[in-house]
Each structure stands twice: as structure tokens, then as C-alpha cells.
Design an enzyme around this catalytic site. Structure first.
Site, PDB file in Angstrom:
ATOM      1  N   ASN A   1      -2.085 -82.502  13.619  1.00 21.60           N
ATOM      2  CA  ASN A   1      -1.951 -81.218  12.942  1.00 21.60           C
ATOM      3  C   ASN A   1      -0.590 -81.117  12.268  1.00 21.60           C
ATOM      4  OD1 ASN A   1      -4.415 -79.748  13.262  1.00 21.60           O
ATOM      5  ND2 ASN A   1      -3.971 -79.580  15.453  1.00 21.60           N
ATOM      6  N   ASN A   2       0.084 -82.268  12.121  1.00 20.39           N
ATOM      7  CA  ASN A   2       1.392 -82.299  11.484  1.00 20.39           C
ATOM      8  C   ASN A   2       1.219 -82.244   9.970  1.00 20.39           C
ATOM      9  OD1 ASN A   2       3.825 -83.264  10.256  1.00 20.39           O
ATOM     10  ND2 ASN A   2       4.444 -84.074  12.238  1.00 20.39           N
ATOM     11  N   ALA A   3       1.555 -81.103   9.381  1.00 18.98           N
ATOM     12  CA  ALA A   3       1.338 -80.887   7.951  1.00 18.98           C
ATOM     13  C   ALA A   3       2.114 -81.877   7.089  1.00 18.98           C
ATOM     14  CB  ALA A   3       1.729 -79.455   7.585  1.00 18.98           C
ATOM     15  N   HIS A   4       3.327 -82.245   7.513  1.00 19.59           N
ATOM     16  CA  HIS A   4       4.145 -83.179   6.740  1.00 19.59           C
ATOM     17  C   HIS A   4       3.492 -84.556   6.681  1.00 19.59           C
ATOM     18  CE1 HIS A   4       7.450 -80.419   6.237  1.00 19.59           C
ATOM     19  NE2 HIS A   4       7.494 -80.193   7.540  1.00 19.59           N
TER      20      HIS A   4
ATOM     21  N   ASP B   1      -0.179 -93.891  17.663  1.00 19.86           N
ATOM     22  CA  ASP B   1       0.682 -93.711  18.834  1.00 19.86           C
ATOM     23  C   ASP B   1       1.908 -94.596  18.649  1.00 19.86           C
ATOM     24  OD1 ASP B   1       1.398 -92.479  21.156  1.00 19.86           O
ATOM     25  OD2 ASP B   1       0.289 -93.814  22.481  1.00 19.86           O
TER      26      ASP B   1
ATOM     27  N   GLY C   1      14.166 -87.604  19.591  1.00 20.29           N
ATOM     28  CA  GLY C   1      13.842 -88.664  20.550  1.00 20.29           C
ATOM     29  C   GLY C   1      14.989 -89.641  20.748  1.00 20.29           C
ATOM     30  N   TYR C   2      14.692 -90.920  20.612  1.00 20.90           N
ATOM     31  CA  TYR C   2      15.680 -91.977  20.848  1.00 20.90           C
ATOM     32  C   TYR C   2      16.461 -92.349  19.589  1.00 20.90           C
ATOM     33  CZ  TYR C   2      12.802 -92.573  25.043  1.00 20.90           C
ATOM     34  OH  TYR C   2      12.109 -92.360  26.212  1.00 20.90           O
ATOM     35  N   ASP C   3      16.277 -91.627  18.503  1.00 18.98           N
ATOM     36  CA  ASP C   3      16.922 -91.959  17.234  1.00 18.98           C
ATOM     37  C   ASP C   3      18.439 -92.140  17.320  1.00 18.98           C
ATOM     38  OD1 ASP C   3      14.479 -91.951  16.058  1.00 18.98           O
ATOM     39  OD2 ASP C   3      14.779 -90.146  14.854  1.00 18.98           O
TER      40      ASP C   3
ATOM     41  N   ARG D   1       6.478 -96.268  11.707  1.00 19.02           N
ATOM     42  CA  ARG D   1       5.313 -95.460  11.374  1.00 19.02           C
ATOM     43  C   ARG D   1       4.955 -95.609   9.897  1.00 19.02           C
ATOM     44  NH1 ARG D   1       3.652 -91.851  14.831  1.00 19.02           N
ATOM     45  NH2 ARG D   1       5.737 -91.530  15.657  1.00 19.02           N
TER      46      ARG D   1
END
Length: 210
Positions: free
Chosen positions: A10-13, A70, A169-171, A197
Site C-alpha cells: 500500500n506504499n503509494a511511492h 521482501d 533501518g540500518y541505513d 530494491r
């Protein structure tokens, strides 16, 4: 007639970005568009397994062509940990940010505690010389009942302290190969051109447009 394809998000971007890559031949639908409001279980022990579970759920229950993804951070010295347990929180912002992703239980407990996950990883890496790691995204596409898997990998290393404020996150503790800055320092525009990704999505789009 446009081909309809459900993206289990549901991530619009993410939807807008992938839709623009696929062009006018494909109508991309979100979970909300097909009235799917279930929190699809991700109980597999691999990234590919979780992506398959989500895609299979949509295909089985809605009968629509679909794909799901994922993501995980895999550290060589930790035998690939946190791996699938870091999935859905690991690296990548902007169009590929995890607005619809939930923090894992890597640091124990429940909730969306990215800081706790990152601190646990740094603690586990204390005194470790081998800092090699990689972010990996797996995508499962189900098209006409047939499954297709795509993978994107960005290799790099885990640094000893956080740097940068972008991403999540881990960025702040991951420096991709060929760069001197962390994902959190590079910023979303640069990161999304080289991210795990983005690479997986590129393979998916090439397949769909072939």
C-alpha cells in the site's frame, strides 16, 4: 486493454515509481485497490519464501496476477544474520521506503524500533574485523499461475558507528561498495538508483516489458 497486476503493498511511492517504469501497458493495483486489508503472514525462513507467501495469498484469494517483495540485511561474519529477521525494515528510502513494512524482532520484543535493531547489530559486531554485508531484495511474481523470482543485491560493509540522517533501518551503518558514505548520508535520490530494491524491480520490469 491494459493488463492488471497487483503489487502486494500500500506504499503509494513504490506504486507510482514502478507504474511509471512499466508504462501504459500495465495497470498496477495496490492491496487497498483490491480491498485486501489482511496483514498477510510472513512466516517463511527466507526472503524468497516471504515474498512467495504474500504473492500466493493474493493469487489464491483474489485470482489476480501479482507480485510481492521482501528485503533483508545479511552480514557475512554473522552467518547471514539478521537476514530474514531484518526484512521489511532494511535499507532503502524514497520510492522504495518501507512505509508499509514492520520492524522485525531482531532486537527482541515488538514494535517499530529501528534504533534497537541497529544497536544490537553494532553490539554483535564489536571486535569483528570482517565487516562485509549485503542488502538483498527478493521479488516473487505470479503471472498466469506461474511463479517467477527476481533478486537485487547491493554489497558493502557495516561501519562501527552511525552516520547520516536520511533513510531508515540500518541505513546509517551500511556503506555500499564503491562509496565512502552510508545509505543515510547518500540521500534518497542517489540511494534509489543503486539500491537492492531498485535492482530487483528493474529485473521485474524488464521481464514484464519483454
Amino acid at each position: 486493454m491494459k493488463k492488471k497486476l497487483v503489487f502486494a503493498t500500500n506504499n503509494a511511492h513504490k506504486l507510482d515509481e514502478i507504474s511509471s517504469i512499466l508504462g501504459e501497458k500495465v495497470e498496477l493495483l495496490s492491496l487497498k485497490d483490491i480491498h485486501c486489508h489482511v496483514d498477510i503472514p510472513e512466516t517463511a525462513d527466507t526472503l524468497e519464501g516471504n515474498a512467495m507467501l504474500k504473492a500466493e495469498y493474493i493469487y489464491k484469494n483474489y485470482g489476480l496476477d501479482c507480485f510481492a517483495d521482501d528485503t533483508g540485511l545479511e552480514v557475512e561474519a554473522l552467518n547471514g544474520a539478521p537476514g530474514v529477521y531484518s526484512a521489511r525494515s532494511a535499507g532503502g528510502g524514497g520510492p522504495y521506503a518501507a512505509a508499509d513494512f514492520v520492524m522485525s524482532i531482531y532486537a527482541g520484543g515488538e514494535g517499530h524500533n529501528a534504533e534497537a535493531n541497529m544497536q544490537k547489530l553494532l553490539q554483535n559486531m564489536q571486535g569483528v574485523q570482517n565487516r562485509k554485508a549485503q542488502f538483498r531484495t527478493a521479488i516473487c511474481l505470479i503471472l498466469d499461475g506461474k511463479k517467477h523470482l527476481f533478486e537485487g543485491i547491493v554489497k558493502g560493509e557495516i561501519i562501527k558507528e552511525k552516520r547520516g540522517s536520511s533513510g531508515f533501518g540500518y541505513d546509517p551503518i551500511f556503506v555500499p561498495e564503491g562509496y565512502t558514505k552510508t545509505f543515510a548520508e547518500l540521500g534518497n535520490e542517489t540511494k534509489n538508483k543503486i539500491s537492492h530494491r531498485a535492482l530487483a524491480v528493474e529485473k521485474l520490469c524488464r521481464f514484464l516489458k519483454a
